[in-house]
Design an enzyme around this catalytic site. Sequence first.
Site, mmCIF file in Angstrom:
data_model
loop_
_atom_site.group_PDB
_atom_site.id
_atom_site.type_symbol
_atom_site.label_atom_id
_atom_site.label_comp_id
_atom_site.label_asym_id
_atom_site.label_seq_id
_atom_site.Cartn_x
_atom_site.Cartn_y
_atom_site.Cartn_z
ATOM 1 C CE LYS A 77 -4.190 -1.855 2.249
ATOM 2 N NZ LYS A 77 -5.156 -1.949 3.389
ATOM 3 N NE ARG A 78 7.161 0.151 1.296
ATOM 4 C CZ ARG A 78 7.422 -1.099 1.321
ATOM 5 N NH1 ARG A 78 6.433 -1.689 2.200
ATOM 6 N NH2 ARG A 78 8.298 -1.902 1.079
#
Length: 469
Positions: free
Chosen positions: A239-240
């Site tokens: 997700k980063r």
Amino acid sequence: MSVVTRFAPSPTGYLHVGGARTALYSWLYAKSQGGKFVLRIEDTDIERSTEDAKQAILDGMTWLGLTHDEGPYYQTARFDRYEHYIDLLLEQGLAYKCFMTVEELDAIREEQEKRGEKPRYPGTWRDRTDHPIGKPYVIRFKNPKEGEVVFKDHVRGEIRIANEELDDLIIRRTDGAPTYNFCVVIDDWEMGITHVVRGEDHINNTPRQINILKALNAPVPEYAHVSMILGDDGKKLSKRHGAVSVMQYRDDGYLPQAVINYLVRLGWSHGDQEVFSVDEMVELFSLDNISKSASAFNSEKLIWLNQHYIKTLPPEEVAEHAAWHFSEQGINTSQGPALSDVVSVQAERVETLKQLAQISRYFYEDFEEFDAAAAKKHLRPVVKENLLAVSANLAALSDWTAENIQQAINQTAEALGVGMGKVGMPLRVAVTGSGNSPSLDVTLVLLEQTKVVERISKAIEFIENRENS
């Protein structure tokens, strides 16, 4: 042999980029061979599986255009089949009841680790018959003790695993639920799967599954284990790195054609070609051309592809996907120009469909305020006469065409003896609310003639209020 592939996600979350690529490769191989593509939802992890996640998978597959020929099948609806084969293995002495507790197994593994050995179940109950009554047990598969499992992987070549490296796999838990590795074997067999395309994290499962298949005298499919996808920074995609859910790309304004094209190149290539239609992918795809190396996600490349497809696909096709974004932004496109016409004039100006909707609102609804910077620069008292003149010339047109509109603007500038910018820029801000738009002729022709005249009047009123303030 008719080729049958499958995509078998677990419904414990969204359809992520890695899963979508696996699905694409499976789908492409089936299509390239004139075979079938099966969708199977592996929902045996009942605690973590959700209806929302199941729907997210189905939505993602539909959006990408990866239609299945069979399914979706759900493992929770097939427990009777797994039970049948577990009982069969027990009857044939190929599986056995194990009464070892979790605490006992943990203690054994702890001792093994202290001795520097690989932690594993030691086969304590493999040949015992002194079964305690009323005590909970699991069922384990009797893995062969000798020999090795050999299989040719389409991506990694020949893989060999010694059977002594594999312990006796649990195939049914104490609560009676069959385990993942066993369910997969039965499903692949009964669904006639000939080629399994999945992530490299499943390589360790493959020899275990092959041994169970052989014990059941079932055919062994061919395998292709694809490498992971890394983020721009070389670390595992997460997700980063931004959007990792397929539907997030839809929400962010990407076309499925761009996402599919981008995904196919994350580990597969055909020379230096970057842009592929789906038909070309089907024609050219081969499991043997998938790279062993991990692929690095490149957001800029995806944006480039998205722009390419927005500009080159038929406007009607782009409009079908853009309509969702207009609706999401509360823009009613039922009144006003055809959305495909708006796509035609805006395609060169955007990277995403989300941006397309954002900059096209003025085609469908009036704006409350002018862009402050544009109004300050272009809606000044000195241009009031220019706007009055161009409004009159535009209102007088009997045939509202781009050619006539441009001619009216040119004639206004000539009659006033000013440059085109002194007429065009105030007119652009008056009609669109900002200083950015496609050329005025193609912009104005998509708006009703009366609407254009009304907006010019509003701009003149704005100038007059400015004069008097």
